[in-house]
Enzyme design. Sequence first.
Site, short mmCIF file in Angstrom:
data_model
loop_
_atom_site.label_atom_id
_atom_site.label_comp_id
_atom_site.label_asym_id
_atom_site.label_seq_id
_atom_site.Cartn_x
_atom_site.Cartn_y
_atom_site.Cartn_z
N ASP A 199 -6.20 -7.26 4.16
CA ASP A 199 -7.32 -6.64 3.45
C ASP A 199 -8.20 -7.73 2.85
OD1 ASP A 199 -8.86 -4.63 2.12
OD2 ASP A 199 -7.79 -5.14 0.28
N ASP B 40 -2.56 -18.52 1.00
CA ASP B 40 -3.54 -19.25 0.17
C ASP B 40 -4.20 -20.35 1.00
OD1 ASP B 40 -1.00 -20.41 0.23
OD2 ASP B 40 -1.02 -21.07 -1.86
N TYR C 109 0.82 -1.21 0.00
CA TYR C 109 0.00 0.00 0.00
C TYR C 109 0.86 1.26 0.00
CZ TYR C 109 -4.54 -2.20 0.88
OH TYR C 109 -5.71 -2.92 0.78
N ASP D 134 -12.15 -9.37 4.30
CA ASP D 134 -13.41 -9.37 3.53
C ASP D 134 -13.99 -10.78 3.53
OD1 ASP D 134 -13.46 -6.66 2.88
OD2 ASP D 134 -14.00 -7.06 0.78
N LYS E 53 3.49 -15.56 2.96
CA LYS E 53 3.72 -16.29 1.70
C LYS E 53 5.23 -16.53 1.63
CE LYS E 53 2.28 -17.99 -2.25
NZ LYS E 53 1.39 -19.16 -2.36
C1 IPM Z 1 -10.30 -1.67 3.96
C2 IPM Z 1 -10.58 -1.08 2.60
C3 IPM Z 1 -9.45 -0.15 2.23
C4 IPM Z 1 -8.16 -0.95 2.19
C5 IPM Z 1 -9.65 0.63 0.92
C6 IPM Z 1 -10.97 1.39 0.93
C7 IPM Z 1 -8.51 1.53 0.61
O1 IPM Z 1 -10.76 -2.08 1.66
O2 IPM Z 1 -10.24 -0.90 4.94
O3 IPM Z 1 -10.17 -2.89 4.06
O4 IPM Z 1 -7.84 -1.55 1.16
O5 IPM Z 1 -7.47 -1.00 3.20
MG MG Z 2 -10.73 -4.03 2.46
#
Ligand code: IPM
Ligand code: MG
Length: 354
Positions: free
Chosen positions: A243, A219, A142, A247, A187
């Site tokens: 990240d 993975d 990032y 999710d 990884k």
């Molecule tokens: C998160 C989001 C952010 C990230 C984006 C919106 C930049 O997906 O907080 O997980 O990738 O960190």
């Molecule tokens: Mg995210």
Amino acid sequence: MDLKIAVLAGDGIGPEISAVGVDVVSAVCARFGHNVEYAYAPVGADAIDKTGNPFPEDTYRTCLWADAVLFSAVGDPRYDNDPDAKVRPEQGLLAMRKKLGLYANIRPIETFDCLIHMSPLRKEIVEGADFVCVRELTGGMYFGEKLEGDERAYDTNLYTRTEVERILHTAYAYARRRRHHLTVVDKANVLASSRLWRKVARELAAEYPDVETDFMYVDNAAMRMIQDPRFFDVMVTENTFGDILTDEGSVITGSMGLLPSASTGEKTPVFEPIHGSWPQAKGQNIANPLAQILSVAMLFEHFDLLEEAATVRRAVKASLDANIRTPDIQVAGAPAYGTREVGSWITAYISTMH
Ligand code: IPM
Ligand code: MG
């Protein structure tokens, strides 16, 4: 205690859930006799519209003034389909993380029994899953050196020993407060940066003999999370892997709208839901405010105000049990409540519960 809170509502459903979050903070502070002061500041697309900058200097100063930031969401479709946009709402979030030194992002993945039927996984797999992802938040791809050309482009996944050590200490502290099991996700079979993580983690493991440390490739971890999520207690990983995995984690419990997070580090800590700005729902009073409300619980926990936090959690549980729910989680046949209505039910519960 005196509490100063910076409120960064942002975009999409942000302002609606933010208003509920503020009401909950106020209700708790009134009940427990704390003094709270708020300062509102723009971030994301809202801030670009107002100032041209997704994390304006004034917003940064407001964050520094505050003891905690209550953050909602950023993101706007006007920027999503424009690869040439020079400035993006998400840059506001990244700038905030970097400038406040928020290297530790804590994302608890919890199941709520009454929502398990909404999980894409079978009940017997997901029931009782309860783990925390500790995501490194200010390093890696990032923020590493980038090149963005038309023929060549790269992002650098740079980590220093210091960055790895401090996030591992945070993760071990969580493991010690929980079931004493830490999984380091990397990884290391391919990436040099991951081999540094593993090396440092092996060294630190000796300082935490009461915690069982294991290592897993990312993975494999992605697979294990859906096959056997109960395996995990605390997982720690770099920015990009965290990240993606969070999710995945947020949907396996069937309740993406319920997951809060805390970002801590050098300066003011930030508390925010992990879902995004859901622009399609903006202004419709249908967004689920529970992740924002549970972020408020994490805020109180951060200041060791444990009874205050427990009160918030109890109120959320009571609202679910009473089926006071937004459409995304409402049970078939029951009426759906709006963002504001769920919020006011919960604040009333906090103000009057015995
Ligand atoms: C998160 C989001 C952010 C990230 C984006 C919106 C930049 O997906 O907080 O997980 O990738 O960190
Ligand atoms: Mg995210």
